[in-house]
Design a protein around this motif. Sequence first.
Motif, PDB file in Angstrom:
ATOM      1  N   LYS A 127       0.818  -1.319  -0.018  1.00 26.17           N
ATOM      2  CA  LYS A 127      -0.009  -0.108   0.007  1.00 26.17           C
ATOM      3  C   LYS A 127       0.991   1.141  -0.174  1.00 26.17           C
ATOM      4  O   LYS A 127       1.709   1.614   1.070  1.00 26.17           O
ATOM      5  N   VAL A 153      -1.740  -1.246  -4.035  1.00 24.46           N
ATOM      6  CA  VAL A 153      -2.865  -0.227  -3.952  1.00 24.46           C
ATOM      7  C   VAL A 153      -2.353   0.951  -3.745  1.00 24.46           C
ATOM      8  O   VAL A 153      -1.198   1.037  -2.768  1.00 24.46           O
ATOM      9  N   GLY A 183      -2.854   5.251  -2.972  1.00 22.76           N
ATOM     10  CA  GLY A 183      -3.715   6.234  -2.615  1.00 22.76           C
ATOM     11  C   GLY A 183      -3.769   7.379  -3.565  1.00 22.76           C
ATOM     12  O   GLY A 183      -3.417   7.282  -4.928  1.00 22.76           O
ATOM     13  N   MET A 189     -11.178   8.877  -5.875  1.00 22.95           N
ATOM     14  CA  MET A 189     -11.146   7.508  -6.462  1.00 22.95           C
ATOM     15  C   MET A 189     -10.496   7.533  -7.670  1.00 22.95           C
ATOM     16  O   MET A 189      -9.528   7.054  -8.054  1.00 22.95           O
ATOM     17  N   THR A 205      -6.963   8.229  -7.562  1.00 20.57           N
ATOM     18  CA  THR A 205      -6.131   6.878  -7.562  1.00 20.57           C
ATOM     19  C   THR A 205      -5.594   6.410  -9.001  1.00 20.57           C
ATOM     20  O   THR A 205      -4.486   5.497  -9.088  1.00 20.57           O
ATOM     21  N   GLY A 216      -9.757   2.611  -5.318  1.00 20.41           N
ATOM     22  CA  GLY A 216     -10.171   2.222  -3.944  1.00 20.41           C
ATOM     23  C   GLY A 216     -10.972   1.257  -3.826  1.00 20.41           C
ATOM     24  O   GLY A 216     -10.919   0.071  -4.831  1.00 20.41           O
ATOM     25  N   THR A 270      -8.287   4.466   0.781  1.00 23.62           N
ATOM     26  CA  THR A 270      -7.642   3.468   0.234  1.00 23.62           C
ATOM     27  C   THR A 270      -6.833   2.302   1.049  1.00 23.62           C
ATOM     28  O   THR A 270      -6.449   1.288   0.501  1.00 23.62           O
ATOM     29  N   ALA A 301      -9.172  -0.178   1.195  1.00 24.53           N
ATOM     30  CA  ALA A 301      -9.137  -0.918  -0.105  1.00 24.53           C
ATOM     31  C   ALA A 301      -8.069  -2.014  -0.151  1.00 24.53           C
ATOM     32  O   ALA A 301      -8.222  -2.995  -0.697  1.00 24.53           O
TER      33      ALA A 301
END
Length: 239
Positions: free
Chosen positions: A13, A52, A54, A79, A82, A135, A143, A146
């Motif tokens: 992340k 993932v 952000g 979103m 991202t 997300g 996130t 997510a």
Amino acid sequence: MSASPIFQRILLKLSGEALGGTQGFGVDPKRANEIAQEIRDVHESGVQTALVIGGGNIFRGVADPAKEMDRVAADHMGMLGTVINAIALQDALEKLSVSTRVMTAIAMHQVAEPFIRRRAIRHLEKGRVVIFAAGTGNPYFSTDTAAVLRAMEIHADVILKATKVDGVYDADPVQVKDARMFPEISYWDVLSQNLRVMDATAISMCRENHLPIIVFNLNVPGNIVRVVQGEKVGSLVTG
Ligand code: UDP
């Protein structure tokens, strides 16, 4: 790379700010390239790697500029931010000859594949780095949440939460000089002491599903590889 990795499949992340470089906003291609090199090193060691990213460097639904907006509209903007970051990271990785796929939680077929769990796992098995964007696809989430959701869906061994500090502290180490870092801490202590690791929804989901989190400093070159090799870097959040 000398030591072999201790994880088979990871979910990394990254905050949006990580891509913003020293400015903290927008996308700094130089920083994107540096991060991509570290991800390539991990990937080349044979670890199945999912990301993932952000969107805080572009727009945050809960930030001041969004105060006058409808929350759902603002979160939709967050979103989409991202997705911009995911494409930037994909570009940086592909320039290093790393095969990637971006999968989005909000359908936009011309830009990326829709998130389909089985397909994501197949990409990972085939050695592609998979970047999960948009997300959870739902407003009112983050996130971080997510990342936990996707990590569970793909059966990742661990979440690697890249931050600007060395791990989990009892106070903000940037503000408090003698803040103490925890090499290991329980989900419950993070929640009850309201420590800033991930939001409470994300931590609770990890707790319920026994998914370990390693919080570490992304600004120390080589750290992602060190974590994956099992070096004692950062803080381990676990049961
Ligand atoms: N967001 C959302 N639902 C999600 C994930 C993100 O609505 O499932 C929105 C939300 O507005 C958030 C923004 O996207 O503020 C950017 O995500 P986040 O703040 O988690 O990014 P980071 O802080 O990691 O850069």
